[in-house]
Design a protein around this motif. Structure first.
Motif: not given
Length: 121
Positions: A110-115, A93, A2, A6, A21, A4
């Motif tokens: 790999y990609w995070g969920q975005g903020t 991202y 993951q 923020s 991240c 993550q």
């Protein structure tokens, strides 16, 4: 695995934000870490990346305003954003990959969920 992200939020023109991240599930030793962004109705755009050895890449529109850094011990990448403009408004991202090409989405595994970052005028 993951990523993550923020630190996003609403800020006025000229303001600053710091995105973080944190990666979990594996170590990203040897990986390039970076950031992309996507504004409504637009394609995903490369913003910045930093290699395992510290080589840094920026899109021209953020040079001199954004600073990318990483803490390998913490498996974390940061994006310090200063002098923000309305055109910086987007979902940001974080990404990780091993390709030799820094600026294309396909280079990252790999990609995070975005903020969300919103810059108001």
């Amino acid at each position: 695995v993951q990523l993550q992200a923020s630190g996003g939020g609403l800020v006025q023109v000229g303001g600053s934000l710091r995105l973080s991240c944190a990666a979990s599930g594996r170590t990203f030793s040897g990986y390039r870490l970076g950031w992309f962004r996507q504004a409504p109705g637009k394609e995903r755009e490369f913003v910045a990346a930093i290699s395992w050895t510290g080589r840094i890449y920026y899109v021209d529109s953020v040079k001199g305003r954004f600073t990318i850094s990483r803490d390998n011990a913490k498996n974390t990448v940061y994006l310090q954003m200063n002098s923000l403009k309305p055109e910086d408004t987007a979902v940001y991202y974080c990404v990780a990959g091993r390709s030799n090409v820094a600026g294309t989405p396909d280079s990252y595994d790999y990609w995070g969920q975005g903020t969300q970052v919103t810059v108001s005028s």
